[in-house]
Design an enzyme around this catalytic site. Structure first.
Site, PDB file in Angstrom:
ATOM      1  N   HIS A  59     -31.348   6.360  23.679  1.00  0.00           N
ATOM      2  CA  HIS A  59     -32.522   6.251  24.428  1.00  0.00           C
ATOM      3  C   HIS A  59     -32.208   6.266  26.810  1.00  0.00           C
ATOM      4  CE1 HIS A  59     -32.178   2.492  24.125  1.00  0.00           C
ATOM      5  NE2 HIS A  59     -32.455   2.149  25.554  1.00  0.00           N
TER       6      HIS A  59
HETATM    7  P1  TYD Z   1     -33.011  -1.090  21.190  1.00  0.00           P
HETATM    8  O1  TYD Z   1     -33.803  -0.766  22.526  1.00  0.00           O
HETATM    9  O2  TYD Z   1     -34.089   0.151  19.812  1.00  0.00           O
HETATM   10  O3  TYD Z   1     -31.598  -1.586  21.390  1.00  0.00           O
HETATM   11  P2  TYD Z   1     -30.496  -0.076  21.717  1.00  0.00           P
HETATM   12  O4  TYD Z   1     -31.078   0.922  22.632  1.00  0.00           O
HETATM   13  O5  TYD Z   1     -29.614  -1.624  22.793  1.00  0.00           O
HETATM   14  O6  TYD Z   1     -29.771   0.259  20.712  1.00  0.00           O
HETATM   15  O7  TYD Z   1     -33.789  -2.771  20.784  1.00  0.00           O
HETATM   16  C1  TYD Z   1     -33.844  -3.489  19.094  1.00  0.00           C
HETATM   17  C2  TYD Z   1     -34.902  -4.342  19.206  1.00  0.00           C
HETATM   18  O8  TYD Z   1     -34.727  -5.715  19.952  1.00  0.00           O
HETATM   19  C3  TYD Z   1     -35.951  -3.321  19.444  1.00  0.00           C
HETATM   20  O9  TYD Z   1     -36.914  -3.670  18.616  1.00  0.00           O
HETATM   21  C4  TYD Z   1     -36.857  -3.303  20.909  1.00  0.00           C
HETATM   22  C5  TYD Z   1     -35.986  -5.533  21.009  1.00  0.00           C
HETATM   23  N1  TYD Z   1     -35.964  -5.396  22.707  1.00  0.00           N
HETATM   24  C6  TYD Z   1     -36.393  -6.682  22.989  1.00  0.00           C
HETATM   25  O10 TYD Z   1     -37.225  -7.163  21.949  1.00  0.00           O
HETATM   26  N2  TYD Z   1     -36.969  -7.237  23.975  1.00  0.00           N
HETATM   27  C7  TYD Z   1     -35.351  -6.476  24.706  1.00  0.00           C
HETATM   28  O11 TYD Z   1     -35.202  -6.860  25.614  1.00  0.00           O
HETATM   29  C8  TYD Z   1     -34.518  -5.469  24.135  1.00  0.00           C
HETATM   30  C9  TYD Z   1     -33.121  -4.437  24.887  1.00  0.00           C
HETATM   31  C10 TYD Z   1     -34.918  -4.705  23.037  1.00  0.00           C
END
Ligand code: TYD
Length: 145
Positions: A59
């Protein structure tokens, strides 16, 4: 759409070096706002226990700057500005990799012991994410016009 090429030295990889305060007991790194870190931090999170073979990220953000520090283990970060891709291994607790807004990021090859600490300039906001790569390419390229 033209292809995004992986290129070394493309200028996407920007490191911040932290001073380790060490003695015979071990090491310690301290972050003080406005000093070691050039960002106004509103949020801290960390990734750990990443299952073998799993890649994360995929992303970009409209309005979020982050600093990623691998405080244990290692992983490979790929950054992409819509034109060029560059990659770097994060494997040092004294080095932070800057991830600016409108940069697509992917994290690969997590070691089982990897703990990836992320300092972020904004609170969590799902509406700030761009999770579709084609949408990211279109937005990134339009912004450069
Ligand atoms: P995501 O950003 O999709 O993870 P990555 O891109 O690192 O693989 O986040 C994973 C899950 O965690 C998603 O459900 C959103 C949640 N999340 C939060 O609640 N707070 C945060 O600060 C972050 C980074 C993610």
């Amino acid at each position: 759409m033209s292809q995004v090429r992986l290129e070394r030295g493309a200028g996407l990889i920007k490191w911040y070096d932290f001073q380790a305060l060490g003695d015979e007991r071990g090491s310690l790194v301290a972050f003080e706002l406005g000093q070691a870190i050039p960002l106004d931090i509103k949020r801290v999170y960390y990734l750990y226990g990443t299952a073998l073979g799993v890649s994360r990220g995929y992303h970009a953000h409209h309005n979020l700057t982050q600093l990623a520090i691998c405080v244990a283990g290692r992983c490979r970060m790929v950054l992409d500005n819509g034109t060029t891709r560059e990659e770097a291994w994060l494997d040092s607790p004294t080095k932070g990799l800057l991830i600016e807004k409108m940069i697509w990021r992917e994290m690969h090859d997590f070691s089982p012991d990897c703990v990836l600490l992320v300092l972020a300039t904004e609170h969590y906001d799902e509406s700030d994410y761009i999770r579709d790569y084609q949408k990211f390419l279109t937005e990134a390229r339009n912004a450069k016009k």
